[in-house]
Every structure is written in C-alpha cells, then in structure tokens.
Design a protein around this motif. Structure first.
Motif, mmCIF file in Angstrom:
data_model
loop_
_atom_site.group_PDB
_atom_site.id
_atom_site.type_symbol
_atom_site.label_atom_id
_atom_site.label_comp_id
_atom_site.label_asym_id
_atom_site.label_seq_id
_atom_site.Cartn_x
_atom_site.Cartn_y
_atom_site.Cartn_z
ATOM 1 N N THR A 215 0.824 -1.207 0.000
ATOM 2 C CA THR A 215 0.000 0.000 0.000
ATOM 3 C C THR A 215 0.861 1.261 0.000
ATOM 4 N N GLY A 216 2.171 1.112 0.033
ATOM 5 C CA GLY A 216 3.083 2.257 0.076
ATOM 6 C C GLY A 216 3.437 2.611 1.501
ATOM 7 N N ASP A 217 2.443 2.931 2.301
ATOM 8 C CA ASP A 217 2.634 3.198 3.727
ATOM 9 C C ASP A 217 2.109 2.012 4.516
ATOM 10 N N ARG A 218 2.351 2.046 5.811
ATOM 11 C CA ARG A 218 1.833 0.998 6.689
ATOM 12 C C ARG A 218 0.329 0.884 6.492
ATOM 13 N N GLY A 219 -0.150 -0.319 6.227
ATOM 14 C CA GLY A 219 -1.566 -0.520 5.933
ATOM 15 C C GLY A 219 -2.386 -0.896 7.154
ATOM 16 N N GLU A 220 -3.690 -0.647 7.059
ATOM 17 C CA GLU A 220 -4.614 -1.067 8.109
ATOM 18 C C GLU A 220 -5.163 -2.437 7.730
ATOM 19 N N ALA B 198 -7.035 -2.113 4.095
ATOM 20 C CA ALA B 198 -7.900 -0.999 3.712
ATOM 21 C C ALA B 198 -7.171 -0.140 2.687
ATOM 22 N N LEU B 199 -7.861 0.164 1.596
ATOM 23 C CA LEU B 199 -7.276 0.969 0.529
ATOM 24 C C LEU B 199 -8.427 1.480 -0.332
ATOM 25 N N PRO B 200 -8.426 2.773 -0.676
ATOM 26 C CA PRO B 200 -9.524 3.285 -1.503
ATOM 27 C C PRO B 200 -9.407 2.826 -2.954
ATOM 28 N N ALA B 201 -10.540 2.735 -3.628
ATOM 29 C CA ALA B 201 -10.555 2.369 -5.046
ATOM 30 C C ALA B 201 -9.721 3.372 -5.829
ATOM 31 N N GLY B 202 -8.937 2.865 -6.766
ATOM 32 C CA GLY B 202 -8.084 3.712 -7.587
ATOM 33 C C GLY B 202 -6.706 3.954 -7.002
#
Length: 198
Positions: free
Chosen positions: A51-56, A78-82
């Motif tokens: 996710t690039g940064d620490r993910g949830e 958790a990551l937003p669409a796009g």
C-alpha cells in the motif's frame, strides 16, 4: 601354529582393499534436500507494504485446517478504489490479468515466495522485472471481498499450495486491529483484568 597359504592370501587382499578405500577421493556431497514446492535459495528479500505506507489490516490471514479447506489465504488491507498498489519486494511479474472477473497480479521473488495482489487493474506486464515499491496497478472499485469499503487482498505462498501470512514477510512489528462485525449495533464492552465488564 602357522597360517595357511589361503589365509595369508585373503588377509593380503583385504589389506589391499582397505588401503585403496582410505586413499580413494571422497565423492561429491549429495545436493541438499529441498521439499517439493520449496526453494533452496538462501537469498534474503526485503519486503514492504504493498500500500506504500503501513496498511490497516481489515481481515487477517487464517490458515485453512487442510490444504483444500476454506480459510483466508492472505490479508485484506484498507485501501480506496483507484489507489496505487505496489510490489512488496523485487521480483518478476508471473501473472497480470483477470481471474473470475477480478484483476490479479502475482510477483515471484528470489526467496521462492510468490505474492499476489487483487483486485488490481494491472499496470505491470507478465515477465516484467519490478523493484520494491514499483507500481503494479490500481485497486479496482469492484471485485474485492470486503463488504463495507474497498480493500486490497495481499496473499503470499511458497510453492504451489503452501500459503503464508504475508505480514510475516515484513521486518517490522505489525499490529492487527480488528474492526467490529458488519451489521452489529451497540457498543463494545471493555473488560478489565478481572474479566468483568466495566
């Protein structure tokens, strides 16, 4: 009492064979045993969050009781669409395409691990060398299996069917915060060290 000629001859042959065995060159060592689906590579691979940064972590890894049984063979982040989805480590794209209507990208790493990312619209192509943090694609708005909001399913395996928790590949300590079940209302009851609700 003297030795017979036959006994002396046999002793001489045995001594000759014993000396030949001692002087013989040692044979090459047998190659190390590698379990099916594993790799003998001692390569150390540094992994990072896709996710690039620490993910949830929305849903943790849950190993199935049997290889063929149901389980959760990865983690949902958790990551937003796009949003950009990145390679967790250096490797080669093994697959970039659609499976059951869902975009999937898989990357093979030098330590024998294959990481998989879905649902992702691929920007990388099969056979492409990628580096840790390199863009693999974008999270698709549909096709994820998180009910509330989009998420990235990040999987990892060794060989064909030995699934591992991808969070164990990260060199940092990972804290998993579980969210309440969907559709439940009401407040969570906090428990003290005595076990009674407060």
């Amino acid at each position: 009492m003297g030795l017979s000629g036959g006994a002396v001859g046999t002793a001489g042959v045995l001594a000759l064979l014993g000396g030949a065995l001692l002087l013989a060159q040692p044979s090459a060592p047998a190659p190390p045993f590698v379990a099916p689906g594993a790799t003998a590579s001692a390569e150390v691979v540094q992994y990072e969050w896709p996710t690039g940064d620490r993910g949830e972590v929305v849903r943790p890894f849950a190993a199935p009781p049997e290889r063929w049984a149901a389980g959760h063979r990865g983690v949902d982040l958790a990551l937003p669409a796009g949003a950009h989805v990145r390679a967790a480590a250096d490797g080669v794209v093994a697959f970039a395409g659609r499976v059951a209507g869902r975009g999937v990208v898989s990357v093979d790493h030098a330590d024998g691990v294959r990481t998989t990312y879905e649902p992702v619209t691929a920007a990388a192509r099969r056979g492409e060398q990628v580096t840790a943090g390199q863009l693999l694609g974008a999270l698709e708005p549909l096709g994820h299996h998180c009910s509330e909001s989009p998420c990235l399913h990040w999987g990892a395996r060794r060989g064909r069917d030995v699934y591992i928790d991808p969070l164990t590949l990260l060199s940092e300590n990972v804290v998993i915060r579980l969210l309440p079940e969907h559709g439940r209302s009401g407040e969570a009851v906090h428990r003290s060290h005595t076990g009674r609700g407060e």
